[in-house]
Motif scaffolding. Structure first.
Motif, PDB file in Angstrom:
ATOM      1  N   LYS A  61      16.231 -90.855  -8.674  1.00 29.35           N
ATOM      2  CA  LYS A  61      15.726 -90.469 -10.006  1.00 29.35           C
ATOM      3  C   LYS A  61      14.431 -89.675  -9.873  1.00 29.35           C
ATOM      4  CE  LYS A  61      16.547 -93.185 -14.126  1.00 29.35           C
ATOM      5  NZ  LYS A  61      17.942 -93.335 -13.896  1.00 29.35           N
TER       6      LYS A  61
ATOM      7  N   ILE B  75      14.579 -78.965 -19.720  1.00 30.13           N
ATOM      8  CA  ILE B  75      14.222 -79.524 -18.420  1.00 30.13           C
ATOM      9  C   ILE B  75      14.809 -80.923 -18.220  1.00 30.13           C
ATOM     10  CG2 ILE B  75      12.266 -80.332 -17.032  1.00 30.13           C
ATOM     11  CD1 ILE B  75      10.666 -77.959 -18.239  1.00 30.13           C
ATOM     12  N   PHE B  76      14.693 -81.791 -19.229  1.00 32.74           N
ATOM     13  CA  PHE B  76      15.190 -83.163 -19.094  1.00 32.74           C
ATOM     14  C   PHE B  76      16.681 -83.179 -18.780  1.00 32.74           C
ATOM     15  CE2 PHE B  76      11.211 -84.554 -20.859  1.00 32.74           C
ATOM     16  CZ  PHE B  76      11.066 -85.835 -20.357  1.00 32.74           C
ATOM     17  N   GLU B  77      17.435 -82.323 -19.470  1.00 34.33           N
ATOM     18  CA  GLU B  77      18.885 -82.298 -19.275  1.00 34.33           C
ATOM     19  C   GLU B  77      19.218 -81.759 -17.885  1.00 34.33           C
ATOM     20  OE1 GLU B  77      17.257 -81.482 -21.986  1.00 34.33           O
ATOM     21  OE2 GLU B  77      18.011 -83.101 -23.262  1.00 34.33           O
TER      22      GLU B  77
ATOM     23  N   TRP C 164      11.240 -78.454 -22.774  1.00 33.69           N
ATOM     24  CA  TRP C 164      11.505 -79.751 -22.134  1.00 33.69           C
ATOM     25  C   TRP C 164      12.883 -80.284 -22.484  1.00 33.69           C
ATOM     26  CZ3 TRP C 164       8.288 -81.013 -18.354  1.00 33.69           C
ATOM     27  CH2 TRP C 164       7.033 -80.396 -18.358  1.00 33.69           C
ATOM     28  N   HIS C 165      13.346 -79.998 -23.709  1.00 24.92           N
ATOM     29  CA  HIS C 165      14.648 -80.528 -24.122  1.00 24.92           C
ATOM     30  C   HIS C 165      15.544 -79.397 -24.585  1.00 24.92           C
ATOM     31  CE1 HIS C 165      13.329 -84.681 -23.863  1.00 24.92           C
ATOM     32  NE2 HIS C 165      12.164 -84.251 -24.331  1.00 24.92           N
TER      33      HIS C 165
ATOM     34  N   TRP D 125      13.317 -85.170 -10.278  1.00 21.01           N
ATOM     35  CA  TRP D 125      12.203 -84.464 -10.930  1.00 21.01           C
ATOM     36  C   TRP D 125      11.536 -83.454  -9.991  1.00 21.01           C
ATOM     37  CZ3 TRP D 125      10.711 -83.638 -15.777  1.00 21.01           C
ATOM     38  CH2 TRP D 125      11.347 -84.397 -16.761  1.00 21.01           C
TER      39      TRP D 125
ATOM     40  N   ARG E 157       5.038 -84.329 -19.721  1.00 25.57           N
ATOM     41  CA  ARG E 157       6.353 -83.732 -19.863  1.00 25.57           C
ATOM     42  C   ARG E 157       6.613 -83.258 -21.296  1.00 25.57           C
ATOM     43  NH1 ARG E 157       9.398 -87.910 -15.700  1.00 25.57           N
ATOM     44  NH2 ARG E 157       8.395 -87.029 -13.856  1.00 25.57           N
ATOM     45  N   GLU E 158       5.605 -82.611 -21.865  1.00 24.93           N
ATOM     46  CA  GLU E 158       5.791 -81.949 -23.160  1.00 24.93           C
ATOM     47  C   GLU E 158       4.749 -80.841 -23.309  1.00 24.93           C
ATOM     48  OE1 GLU E 158       4.582 -84.015 -26.733  1.00 24.93           O
ATOM     49  OE2 GLU E 158       3.786 -85.654 -25.517  1.00 24.93           O
TER      50      GLU E 158
ATOM     51  N   VAL F 215      17.324 -81.995 -15.252  1.00 22.47           N
ATOM     52  CA  VAL F 215      16.973 -83.037 -14.278  1.00 22.47           C
ATOM     53  C   VAL F 215      18.106 -84.053 -14.172  1.00 22.47           C
ATOM     54  CG1 VAL F 215      15.436 -84.987 -13.852  1.00 22.47           C
ATOM     55  CG2 VAL F 215      14.479 -82.761 -14.443  1.00 22.47           C
ATOM     56  N   ALA F 216      18.716 -84.376 -15.301  1.00 21.67           N
ATOM     57  CA  ALA F 216      19.836 -85.319 -15.287  1.00 21.67           C
ATOM     58  C   ALA F 216      20.986 -84.759 -14.447  1.00 21.67           C
ATOM     59  CB  ALA F 216      20.295 -85.602 -16.710  1.00 21.67           C
TER      60      ALA F 216
END
Lengths: 382, 527
Positions: free
Chosen positions: B375, B309-311, B262-263, B379, B282-283, B313-314
């Motif tokens: 936003k 994933i979070f990065e 995720w991160h 996702w 989301r984990e 998505v950004a």
């Protein structure tokens, strides 16, 4: 990038190549389809049927690639045509695919088990695999000549406004039956080359004769319909044959009778319909006089003539739209990019001759009539 | 607006027909080369047993091959049938490899395959071997071109959007050809096919050995399968797909998703061996981590981080914003093709146009999208993490097992211990495994490509044809019935042929002459 051939020339070449591929398909796999459609009628006993199947058994697979390649080449060179026609003629395509899916399996599986029920089942599948595609291809060409009910929106997304049953109009039925007659004649001619002399051959000659006469009548009827049935479209306004492939930038209108314009403009094109008639006639004479070369040569020429007639009559149209002529696809607005057409031409120039060479070699190795006697000694036959 | 039911059904149909097609392809890919090996031994030694071996596996090859051909016909046409807008949008690039596949590969394979079956008594042994080799070559070249096409969907190099034709057009064909993702996929996929065929030959041979039937035949077949299978199973794992995963945002996303990462982790990233990823939270719950491994696999270094994933998505959010500018410029060009200012703006943001199209799922005009919607849409670029996570683990687990299986088989064959009972049983039971791994491999590759049909270029939901739900149900049901019945017939025929055994033919037709052909009445003098 500067390419040695200009865009318009490449488009014209690829329009010609499209014709070459369709004709090659009809000439080679065409007789496989014809033989499939004839199978239950010209061969009655199991031995006779195996003999007929084995006249095409070793080569139908390679022949069918002309169809697959036709699909691939339309995709690569005429993506608009690929996108609009196959999604538009959706259920008709499904019928063809189903029939063509049955065919390979039927060839391979039919003689793997001795039960008469099993074998008869696959024989009828082979019939379907031959008859249905032959009919639907003809119906499809008929609908292309009539114009298909589609329109393109501003994103060039295609919307189709028709149904499966809507494809079967009097004219498209003439075209469909003509296609069946033409390929059955061709299949019978192939049997006259490849099947052993005997009852099967005699029946094939009989069916071939009927098919040949029908082909002549239907081709003439189709011609009259094209002349007097109000078919045809015409490009009006400015035309940039080197322009971007964007159908919405051409103006088109329905113009009854326009499918005959080209013959006035380019009289040499009359060779095509003439070949269609004379070839079928020669095929018939070959059948009567038991001359295999004349029968097969005649049916081949007839096939070339009939398909060319359809293509030449419509030029430069490939797929006109009946509900929104503006969306019609032509040689000048529906192709791939200049670069793709050029690359694909190079690839074709290299590989098409190679294909012809090894295909010829394979046919040479397998030359000779198929006999029922061989079925008892050769474990490789279907 | 797009009819999402049509999109979902089109996807279902494509998944069904493609996964079904690929039940037959791997065996064809591998068995064709195994036939070349077997027949080479026959041509070199001229011992009739090797002729029998080649012919028997050839019969099974043939039964399988026709279904590969039959289902391949659907594949060639269903882009146009079900994915009409996709076909228009990328046909300029995507169509070319399909057409070249026909010209270069499928013609070769299909023309020679008939002669391979019908030419035994018409060709001298070395000429027949040449024919068999052409079939294998054609089959494998076919995979090359299909994977070049597929690789382009994952990593669309050498092409750019043309606002005048409203589609992608090729700019650099060599880049399409030598696409690293395509090359990696090709090696990985054909190796998987070789493993599949090896397991099939190994398993059937083991079955004969367990029954004490056709022992000489089975031992020789098993030896060929163990050597070929060992090489193939090593290559399928070592030359896996990972090399391409650092290339594009979607490929990075696929990697992050299949690892449920995720991160972003600092280099070298650790690997989550097992755990329960949750899309909602989301984990990943209960993750068991192994340090360093992920960084090594994904970047082949210890100092590069692997993005989470979070990065990613950004990043996607930024690209959507840029894409909306491209979309706006495109609308202006459509209204006035001579608008040079709009064309200049479009050039700058062209790369992100596809990201703006993602918004069309939620709003007809992407320019109307609110920041919240952007936003949320960012996702959408995350594929189904648990599905990828588990698909990958099943595929990779089977891959590891295959190495162990063929390592053992190779040792046993070398020591001439062909009769080791426990191993023979394992070999029979292992027959379905490669198919499972291969199907999950495709699910990983194509489900992981979502939401894109072509990465960053065209969202899947925009690619579908303007069809109706009843039309789609008609073909889905039709194909399912047809394919289902054919599968039953095929499996029965294969079992029937295995039961009859390799010597059935000699019993029916008599011994073949070892030095075929002695007489060739109808054939002209060739080869």
């Amino acid at each position: 990038m500067d390419l040695p051939l200009d865009f318009a020339t490449l488009r014209l070449i690829w329009w010609g190549l499209l014709g070459v591929l369709l004709i090659a398909f009809a000439l080679t796999d065409g007789f496989d389809l014809g033989v499939g459609a004839l199978l239950p009628f010209v061969a009655r006993t199991d031995e006779e049927r195996r003999m007929v199947i084995n006249t095409v058994g070793a080569t139908w697979e390679g022949n069918q690639v002309w169809f697959i390649l036709g699909g691939g080449a339309i995709f690569a060179a005429w993506p608009f045509v690929y996108a609009v026609s196959f999604s538009g003629f959706y259920l008709a395509m499904f019928l063809v695919l189903s029939a063509l899916i049955l065919r390979p399996v039927s060839f391979k599986y039919r003689s793997k088990r001795p039960s008469p029920k099993w074998r008869s089942f696959w024989d009828w599948c082979l019939f379907i695999g031959g008859f249905v595609p032959a009919l639907v291809f003809g119906v499809a060409v008929g609908n292309v000549l009539l114009g298909a009910p589609f329109h393109l929106d501003g994103d060039l997304r295609s919307f189709y406004d028709g149904s499966l049953l809507g494809l079967f109009t009097p004219f498209s039925l003439i075209a469909g039956l003509l296609s069946v007659a033409m390929l059955v004649l061709h299949g019978a001619a192939w049997l006259s080359v490849k099947a052993e002399k005997g009852p099967v051959l005699d029946r094939a000659r009989l069916f071939g004769t009927v098919a040949g006469v029908l082909a002549l009548v239907l081709f003439a009827a189709g011609g009259l319909y094209v002349a007097y049935g109000g078919l045809g479209y015409r490009i009006t306004g400015a035309l940039d044959i080197n322009g971007f492939s964007n159908p919405l930038r051409t103006t088109v209108e329905a113009a009854p009778g326009a499918w005959l314009d080209n013959y006035g403009r380019y009289p040499w094109m009359l060779i095509a319909p003439a070949l269609g008639f004379l070839g079928a006639l020669a095929g018939l004479i070959g059948m009567w006089r038991r001359s295999a070369p004349l029968a097969f040569g005649g049916s081949s020429l007839s096939t070339v003539g009939i398909i060319s007639t359809a293509g030449l009559s419509m030029f430069p149209f490939i797929l006109p739209s009946s509900i929104d002529p503006q969306s019609s696809l032509t040689v000048w607005n529906a192709s791939s990019s200049h670069l793709t057409l050029f690359i694909m031409l190079i690839v074709t120039v290299i590989f098409l001759p190679l294909i012809l060479i090894y295909t010829t070699w394979v046919y040479r190795v397998l030359w000779g009539r198929t006999s029922t006697a061989a079925l008892k000694t050769n474990p490789d036959l279907y | 607006m797009i009819d999402l039911a049509v999109v979902d059904l089109s996807r279902l149909q494509f998944a069904l027909t493609a996964l079904y097609h690929f039940l037959f392809v791997p065996l064809t890919l591998g068995l064709s080369f195994m036939l070349v090996i077997m027949e080479s031994i026959y041509v070199m030694t001229r011992r009739p047993i090797w002729r029998t071996i080649t012919r028997f596996w050839g019969v099974l090859f043939g039964i399988n091959f026709v279904l590969g051909v039959a289902t391949g016909i659907t594949m060639e046409f269903q882009f146009g049938m079900n994915w009409s807008y996709y076909s228009h949008y990328v046909g300029d690039i995507f169509g070319a490899p399909l057409a070249i596949e026909g010209l270069m590969a499928f013609f070769l394979e299909a023309t020679f395959v008939g002669l391979m079956f019908f030419g035994w008594d018409k060709l001298k042994p070395h000429a027949h071997l040449f024919v068999t080799f052409m079939v294998a070559l054609g089959t494998n070249l076919s995979a090359l071109w299909i994977l070049i096409a597929n690789g382009w969907m994952q990593n669309p190099v050498g092409a750019a959007f043309n606002p005048d034709t409203m589609r992608m057009e090729v700019t650099d064909f060599m880049a399409v050809l030598f696409n690293p993702v395509a090359q990696a996929k090709f090696v990985h996929t054909v190796s998987a096919g070789y493993v599949c065929a090896s397991v099939f030959v190994l398993g059937v041979s083991a079955f004969y050995l367990l029954r004490g039937k056709h022992v000489g035949f089975a031992k020789r077949s098993m030896t060929v399968a163990s050597a070929f299978g060992l090489a193939a199973s090593l290559s399928v794992v070592v030359l896996g797909d990972q090399s391409g995963y650092a290339l594009t945002d979607n490929q990075k996303m696929k990697l992050a998703a299949l690892e449920a990462m995720w991160h972003t982790e600092p280099a070298p990233a650790g690997l989550t061996l097992i755990g329960i990823p949750s899309m909602k939270d989301r984990e990943t719950h209960y993750g068991v981590h192994v340090p360093w491994v992920m960084g090594l696999i994904a970047t082949r270094t210890i100092d590069k981080p692997v993005e989470g994933i979070f990065e990613l998505v950004a990043t996607a959010e930024d690209r959507i914003e840029s894409g909306v500018i491209a979309f706006d410029a495109l609308e202006k060009i459509k209204a006035d093709p001579a608008d040079m200012a709009a064309r200049a703006v479009f050039e700058t943001h062209r790369r992100d146009l596809g990201y703006a199209l993602l918004l069309k799922r939620h709003v007809a005009d992407p320019r109307q999208a609110s920041p919240e919607l952007i936003k949320q849409t960012a996702w959408d670029t995350v594929p189904n993490v648990p599905a990828l996570f588990w698909s990958f683990r099943i595929m990779a687990g089977v891959g590891m097992f295959m190495i162990a299986l063929f390592g053992t088989a190779f040792v046993l064959c070398t020591l001439r211990k062909h009769h080791t009972k426990w191993f023979l049983r394992v070999a029979v039971l292992a027959i379905p495994l490669p198919w499972i791994a291969i199907e999950f491999g495709w699910i990983l590759a194509e489900f992981g490509r979502q939401p894109w049909a072509v990465d960053g270029v065209l969202p899947t939901f925009l690619g579908a044809s303007s069809l109706t739900v009843p039309q789609l149900w008609a073909t889905i049901i039709g194909f399912t019935l047809l394919y289902g019945s054919l599968a039953v017939v095929e499996v029965r025929l294969i079992l029937h042929t295995i039961k009859k055994g390799p010597f059935h033919e000699q019993e029916t037709f008599g011994e073949p002459s070892p030095e075929a052909p002695l007489e060739r009445p109808a054939a002209p003098a060739v080869a």
